[in-house]
Design a protein around this motif. Structure first.
Motif, PDB file in Angstrom:
ATOM      1  N   VAL A 109       0.697  -5.667  -1.576  1.00 17.72           N
ATOM      2  CA  VAL A 109       0.736  -4.327  -2.169  1.00 17.72           C
ATOM      3  C   VAL A 109       2.133  -3.719  -2.199  1.00 17.72           C
ATOM      4  CG1 VAL A 109      -0.242  -1.996  -2.053  1.00 17.72           C
ATOM      5  CG2 VAL A 109      -1.626  -3.958  -1.350  1.00 17.72           C
ATOM      6  N   ILE A 110       2.879  -3.832  -1.105  1.00 17.11           N
ATOM      7  CA  ILE A 110       4.168  -3.152  -1.050  1.00 17.11           C
ATOM      8  C   ILE A 110       5.310  -4.156  -1.101  1.00 17.11           C
ATOM      9  CG2 ILE A 110       3.129  -1.230   0.238  1.00 17.11           C
ATOM     10  CD1 ILE A 110       4.591  -2.273   2.749  1.00 17.11           C
ATOM     11  N   SER A 111       6.510  -3.637  -1.095  1.00 22.83           N
ATOM     12  CA  SER A 111       7.714  -4.458  -1.220  1.00 22.83           C
ATOM     13  C   SER A 111       8.520  -4.436   0.071  1.00 22.83           C
ATOM     14  CB  SER A 111       8.617  -3.857  -2.302  1.00 22.83           C
ATOM     15  OG  SER A 111       8.601  -4.599  -3.474  1.00 22.83           O
ATOM     16  N   GLY A 112       9.363  -5.429   0.223  1.00 27.47           N
ATOM     17  CA  GLY A 112      10.397  -5.323   1.249  1.00 27.47           C
ATOM     18  C   GLY A 112      10.119  -6.001   2.568  1.00 27.47           C
ATOM     19  N   GLU A 137      -5.303  -5.682   7.741  1.00 28.39           N
ATOM     20  CA  GLU A 137      -5.012  -4.736   6.650  1.00 28.39           C
ATOM     21  C   GLU A 137      -3.516  -4.581   6.422  1.00 28.39           C
ATOM     22  OE1 GLU A 137      -7.006  -1.012   7.081  1.00 28.39           O
ATOM     23  OE2 GLU A 137      -8.942  -2.053   7.199  1.00 28.39           O
ATOM     24  N   HIS A 138      -2.779  -4.500   7.517  1.00 36.22           N
ATOM     25  CA  HIS A 138      -1.324  -4.364   7.357  1.00 36.22           C
ATOM     26  C   HIS A 138      -0.718  -5.651   6.796  1.00 36.22           C
ATOM     27  CE1 HIS A 138      -1.118  -0.373   8.753  1.00 36.22           C
ATOM     28  NE2 HIS A 138      -1.094  -0.579  10.058  1.00 36.22           N
ATOM     29  N   ILE A 139      -1.238  -6.789   7.218  1.00 34.88           N
ATOM     30  CA  ILE A 139      -0.755  -8.055   6.648  1.00 34.88           C
ATOM     31  C   ILE A 139      -0.986  -8.068   5.137  1.00 34.88           C
ATOM     32  CG2 ILE A 139      -1.213 -10.549   6.546  1.00 34.88           C
ATOM     33  CD1 ILE A 139      -1.842 -10.388   9.605  1.00 34.88           C
ATOM     34  N   SER A 140      -2.188  -7.700   4.737  1.00 39.60           N
ATOM     35  CA  SER A 140      -2.514  -7.687   3.311  1.00 39.60           C
ATOM     36  C   SER A 140      -1.604  -6.720   2.564  1.00 39.60           C
ATOM     37  CB  SER A 140      -3.980  -7.284   3.127  1.00 39.60           C
ATOM     38  OG  SER A 140      -4.259  -7.081   1.760  1.00 39.60           O
ATOM     39  N   ARG A 141      -1.382  -5.587   3.158  1.00 39.82           N
ATOM     40  CA  ARG A 141      -0.513  -4.565   2.571  1.00 39.82           C
ATOM     41  C   ARG A 141       0.891  -5.131   2.312  1.00 39.82           C
ATOM     42  NH1 ARG A 141      -2.646  -0.798   5.852  1.00 39.82           N
ATOM     43  NH2 ARG A 141      -3.921   0.017   4.147  1.00 39.82           N
ATOM     44  N   VAL A 142       1.440  -5.773   3.318  1.00 38.57           N
ATOM     45  CA  VAL A 142       2.809  -6.310   3.209  1.00 38.57           C
ATOM     46  C   VAL A 142       2.866  -7.437   2.180  1.00 38.57           C
ATOM     47  CG1 VAL A 142       4.587  -7.610   4.441  1.00 38.57           C
ATOM     48  CG2 VAL A 142       3.464  -5.651   5.543  1.00 38.57           C
ATOM     49  N   ASN A 201      11.153  -3.055  -5.416  1.00 40.44           N
ATOM     50  CA  ASN A 201      11.136  -2.100  -4.291  1.00 40.44           C
ATOM     51  C   ASN A 201       9.792  -1.458  -3.977  1.00 40.44           C
ATOM     52  OD1 ASN A 201      13.926  -2.435  -4.137  1.00 40.44           O
ATOM     53  ND2 ASN A 201      14.247  -0.852  -5.688  1.00 40.44           N
ATOM     54  N   VAL A 202       8.819  -1.643  -4.836  1.00 40.47           N
ATOM     55  CA  VAL A 202       7.595  -0.881  -4.627  1.00 40.47           C
ATOM     56  C   VAL A 202       6.348  -1.753  -4.543  1.00 40.47           C
ATOM     57  CG1 VAL A 202       6.156   1.023  -5.499  1.00 40.47           C
ATOM     58  CG2 VAL A 202       8.637   1.063  -5.857  1.00 40.47           C
ATOM     59  N   ILE A 203       6.219  -2.719  -5.454  1.00 42.85           N
ATOM     60  CA  ILE A 203       4.971  -3.487  -5.492  1.00 42.85           C
ATOM     61  C   ILE A 203       5.205  -4.906  -4.994  1.00 42.85           C
ATOM     62  CG2 ILE A 203       4.100  -2.050  -7.365  1.00 42.85           C
ATOM     63  CD1 ILE A 203       4.573  -4.418  -9.264  1.00 42.85           C
ATOM     64  N   SER A 204       4.135  -5.663  -4.965  1.00 49.95           N
ATOM     65  CA  SER A 204       4.162  -7.026  -4.444  1.00 49.95           C
ATOM     66  C   SER A 204       3.928  -8.035  -5.561  1.00 49.95           C
ATOM     67  CB  SER A 204       3.026  -7.208  -3.436  1.00 49.95           C
ATOM     68  OG  SER A 204       3.484  -7.254  -2.130  1.00 49.95           O
ATOM     69  N   GLY A 205       4.336  -9.279  -5.324  1.00 47.49           N
ATOM     70  CA  GLY A 205       3.840 -10.357  -6.165  1.00 47.49           C
ATOM     71  C   GLY A 205       4.755 -10.792  -7.285  1.00 47.49           C
ATOM     72  N   ASN A 231      -0.076   2.756   2.819  1.00 46.51           N
ATOM     73  CA  ASN A 231       0.916   1.975   2.067  1.00 46.51           C
ATOM     74  C   ASN A 231       2.309   2.566   2.202  1.00 46.51           C
ATOM     75  OD1 ASN A 231      -1.160   0.320   1.181  1.00 46.51           O
ATOM     76  ND2 ASN A 231      -1.383   1.366  -0.792  1.00 46.51           N
ATOM     77  N   LYS A 232       2.372   3.870   2.080  1.00 43.56           N
ATOM     78  CA  LYS A 232       3.697   4.509   2.108  1.00 43.56           C
ATOM     79  C   LYS A 232       4.327   4.460   3.489  1.00 43.56           C
ATOM     80  CE  LYS A 232       3.211   7.723  -1.753  1.00 43.56           C
ATOM     81  NZ  LYS A 232       2.632   9.044  -2.013  1.00 43.56           N
ATOM     82  N   GLU A 233       3.527   4.532   4.554  1.00 41.99           N
ATOM     83  CA  GLU A 233       4.155   4.517   5.883  1.00 41.99           C
ATOM     84  C   GLU A 233       4.842   3.181   6.124  1.00 41.99           C
ATOM     85  OE1 GLU A 233       1.639   5.064   9.393  1.00 41.99           O
ATOM     86  OE2 GLU A 233       0.338   3.397   8.829  1.00 41.99           O
ATOM     87  N   LEU A 234       4.212   2.087   5.698  1.00 39.38           N
ATOM     88  CA  LEU A 234       4.861   0.782   5.897  1.00 39.38           C
ATOM     89  C   LEU A 234       6.020   0.587   4.928  1.00 39.38           C
ATOM     90  CD1 LEU A 234       2.171  -1.879   6.802  1.00 39.38           C
ATOM     91  CD2 LEU A 234       3.601  -0.464   8.278  1.00 39.38           C
ATOM     92  N   GLN A 235       5.834   1.053   3.688  1.00 38.60           N
ATOM     93  CA  GLN A 235       6.946   0.952   2.737  1.00 38.60           C
ATOM     94  C   GLN A 235       8.149   1.730   3.267  1.00 38.60           C
ATOM     95  OE1 GLN A 235       6.819  -0.776  -0.638  1.00 38.60           O
ATOM     96  NE2 GLN A 235       8.889  -0.720   0.229  1.00 38.60           N
ATOM     97  N   ASN A 236       7.887   2.901   3.804  1.00 40.28           N
ATOM     98  CA  ASN A 236       8.976   3.702   4.344  1.00 40.28           C
ATOM     99  C   ASN A 236       9.602   3.057   5.574  1.00 40.28           C
ATOM    100  OD1 ASN A 236       9.716   6.077   6.485  1.00 40.28           O
ATOM    101  ND2 ASN A 236      10.394   6.572   4.406  1.00 40.28           N
TER     102      ASN A 236
END
Ligand SMILES: [Mg+2]
Ligand SMILES: [Mg+2]
Ligand SMILES: [Mg+2]
Ligand SMILES: [Mg+2]
Lengths: 342, 342, 342, 342
Positions: B24-27, B16-21, A23-27, B281-286
């Motif tokens: 870095v983040i989940s979902g 940056e958002h692509i990399s984030r998704v 739910n939080v990190i990637s990979g 990170n949190k805005e996209l995760q949210n």
């Protein structure tokens, strides 16, 4: 690439890591679980909606061709054998502390890993991933304060429960400083002694609290660590490094500043989990990222696990004897001398 | 569930958002991209190793049945039409500021969204996800300092380049305070005026710098925001809220404290991206989490995008005229009155 | 009433006190001076435009019926005999540290004072008059943090000259903490040991620097004092008291906060005199005020001078032997049990 | 030399200055007093054990050949005539604010002083003697932050009583910033306007609280001063100067830092007298010292008193009209252009 993870031990910390990965990190994703309590494993799969196999034990789990890595989040005494199974199966290992309950156990893991030819194992010392410690290390590594002469640290908890005894000040609490401080200053421990100040009335009969550990390193650095687990006021981690040219100090946890009723105040955390939440996330993210980028983990190694075990043993003996104890580390294998990226 | 995302605009922020998704983040995962420059879209797919369709334009992209949400990270004037296309196709939308370049454009989006019957759109005002702002809001919402009477804020950049003109102090800089402050204090803007202090020699001819905006709210709160984009010393965001019972202030960015050469000092960031990295990170995760949990985003809404547009227009007019300007907001639709979770 | 003061020793510190009395504080004036170097005494009279008799020695000076009090600001080995002369003559005494160079010497002064029937002597430990220490003491005395368990202190100088040897870390530096800390926590020292961390390259051959002193009190309080006299970065006094219910820390010296070149910084003093300037003024003002109000001084007593002497001796022995040393204090006379006002 | 002082007005502030001269600072003594209430004058002599003549009025007092200086600590409307009497008699004058209740009155004093040929008058603006302001001024004068562009200040009191009306925000409160800020930045005021934010419920009907004053200087510096006299949380003075190269901020009042009950907190003063206690002492000490060293005072001059009067008038008019008002200062006489030492 997505790292497929088998989890050995679906108790509290196992579930947190599962949640983190899902739910939080990637990979990564969780593809297998096992627990000595099979219901616990089933609950984990159901609660986190995992698409994961449930195995009866660690041996069965590591044999699964559908996993690349294992998280070892069982109770401490079970760690060593699970790590050895995983390493022999060529799986990456993220093992919560302790790597093994004895120095000898750690050495057996080291031997197994060396046989494999490259690093597989990372130990769950998350402080290295804390933003504050990272800044502090950067400050030292940039030689901002010159050679390190002393370290003053404090590890304080608001309160502990009845099960927490005097020795746990070492195995549950100081253990984090043991790992973080030698990493921070690039040095090895040489000896340790412990002082017992006046005991707080808030500690129960079988707990000496606070305790002050004085560690000396091979370079002569004097490290003073206060462990105070019934400090009442909150969870608080302090670290100050005194160098030849200046002093560097860990940042405080950021907090809104409120001016009210004749006080300017910031909040102090009570829950230790919140203090290192980002670090927990980053240590697993880094575990996955390093596997993808370098084919091996870059975080705390089996050798670091061994250092922790040997040093903790000396600290426990110092508690028992009241005397200064040597920290008798073996020679660091060439294998672990490679430049670590974290 | 994994939210499948189509990205419209693969420039710097889109990447940056692509990399984030992806890293870095989940979902979520990126399943489609488009850009007015097709090579840019191809590079994004290649560089991030995406398993994503490349479309010639936004219309084609939103028609893809294989996407649940779109990220709109193209240049501002293109936002409105892409948002409208996506909303009409029933896709979730994460749109970088501005939602539209005019208040009327925002209203058209609002109408489209209302027709759809539930929220689809989130605007990329990331400050609400910053830990410091979250603490500040919690402090206010818990009524720690009583009714809000004043706000003092500052938005400072070390330097800007030649392309940054006086009006951009509103559209690129103040715009973040415009969104964050009304959200923070649960109030609406009533009027705005601007003062031009003595100009720094570090600003070029076409830029008045610094500028001070004075906003009044419907409740009478007086908000003072300094915008200073050649302040030299670093990127620095300050916000202090003065209430009837006390005062609350945004935390500083945590930094190691170094004592050296007769100074005790902390570091100030230079790069604005680092300041709000966690918030991005949190805005996209949210965004992903809310879609999964509630079937609609919970972050800044199309209505917030409209408030930003109307208020920014008044600020620009105040810059031009030197006079106080009313902020003429329409009536907030019932549709947007639901309790937001962030 | 104006206290008429005879000054024994018109060197640097003597001149500072003369200037203080004549130009800064109220309630006293200098009416007599003497110095082993008669020219020094003459210069003092001339430079400060004093209306004061010049005497050949301390014996002649204390015999002057035109003085109420003497300041003893000669070199340390001469203090004891001057104090005894003054006490026997029934004069008030403000004596710079040390009261006497030996514990026995201090006891002789104590006997003489007891014979006189009320306090005459104040020792020049000025820290008790520092606003920060006063606040810290108030915090403890108000029981804000419960019983004291530990103290962590540091005494750092930017640099010292070649004449400063290892033992002077006790007699010139730690001596201030020796007095201030037992006063702060209302406790007596029980033992002391010293650790020598890695030595800074900035210390010359005959100086071990830094040094860390660990004192234990009769109540079991563990006190850790770092003495570091070539710390380079400035003059810095730190003190943190850890109690059962919370922690209290000495304030920093107030300084303008400057944000510039990616740093937020405050200034650290280099000159130790500036650090305690107000305290020096207040200690003499209080000496005069207490004489007027109570007919006896209220500041650090001959007994405090004795504690300092005994404790310093134990610290020196700990330096030489490397072993923990007992601090062997005699029984505190009833005579000194009266409530002190400072 | 001891400055012999006659005190005109033995109310609260007069008594404080008497006590200061007699019990705290050096270089002066009280040799005469007068008060419209003769019993008050008698009480002062008795309570402070003064060796001082009691006069029926200011005229009689200034005629006393046994005084060198007068302190004017009567009520405001009486200041001008007492100052004029004293100046005509060639006495030094330390006059509490206001120098006169009108700009014209100040000009009459200026003319009288000029006629005398050198400065005699110092106005009681004590902030210039505060250690924090002195550091801030030093920072600016050393050009640490480049040209000044903006100032942000706040003057907050915990509470005021019923007698404090809206205009007193200028005459009793802002007046201190009016003097301190032009001195700090070496500039003159050009205009002022006032905003009335939402009113705190803790202010009574006839008091608008808080108020925000926006002053512009001849150099274009924009000064924002919040006056909030029922802020509840304490007495708090804030001042931040924004320059072309950096920012400088007034230090906080030093306070012990306590960690307790999940908060780290420092104390905020409630009593404004404590905030500037040292400054009050230093302003009078400097008054005496300058008279001795230079034969004239070096602190805030009659011209500064005139600036305060003119600026306060413009502020009051801005309160009444709601409009921006010009601050119409006359040309500064050459007479006041001499380098001030404070
Ligand atoms: Mg861990
Ligand atoms: Mg954004
Ligand atoms: Mg002294
Ligand atoms: Mg005054």
């Amino acid at each position: 690439m997505t790292v497929r993870v088998g989890v050995i031990g679906t108790g509290a910390i196992g579930r947190e890591h599962i949640s983190r990965v899902e739910n939080v990190i990637s990979g990564g994703r969780i593809t297998a679980v096992t627990d000595v309590n099979e219901q616990s494993a089933q609950s984990a799969v159901r609660d986190f909606n995992l698409n994961a196999a449930i195995y009866p034990d660690d041996q069965a789990l590591v044999a699964d061709g559908n996993i690349d890595a294992v998280f070892i989040t069982s109770w401490g005494p079970a760690h060593e054998s699970s790590v050895l199974l995983a390493v022999e199966a060529g799986k990456y290992v993220f093992c919560e502390k302790p790597l093994a309950t004895t120095a000898e156990g750690c050495l057996r893991i080291i031997e197994a890993e060396k046989k494999h030819g490259r690093r597989l194992v990372q130990v769950g010392f998350m402080r290295r991933y804390d933003e504050g410690y990272a800044q502090l290390k950067e400050t030292l590594d940039q030689n901002e304060i010159g050679n390190v002469l002393m370290v003053r640290a404090a590890h304080r908890n608001a309160a502990v429960d009845e099960s927490y005894k005097t020795n746990m000040a070492v195995t549950e609490t100081l253990i984090h400083e043991i790992d973080a401080l030698h990493w921070l200053i690039h040095d090895d421990y040489h000896s340790v002694k412990v002082d017992f100040p006046r005991k707080t009335k808030h500690a129960h009969a079988e707990l000496q609290d606070p305790q002050v550990f004085t560690l000396k390193t091979k370079q002569g650095v004097l490290i003073n660590v206060e462990v105070f687990v019934n400090c009442r006021y909150g969870y608080d981690i302090q670290c100050e490094v005194i160098g030849e040219e200046g002093i560097a100090r860990l940042p405080e946890v950021p907090s809104v500043i409120v001016r009210k009723q004749s006080k300017a105040s910031t909040n102090i955390l009570n829950d230790w989990k919140l203090r290192f939440m980002d670090a927990y996330n980053k240590e697993l993210q880094n575990f996955f990222d390093a596997i993808e980028a370098y084919g091996q983990p870059q975080g705390p190694s089996a050798w670091d696990g061994y250092i922790a075990a040997v040093t903790a043993d000396a600290c426990l003996k110092a508690q028992e004897t009241g005397e200064e104890q040597d920290v008798l580390l073996g020679e660091k294998p060439e294998f672990y001398e490679q430049k670590l990226h974290v």
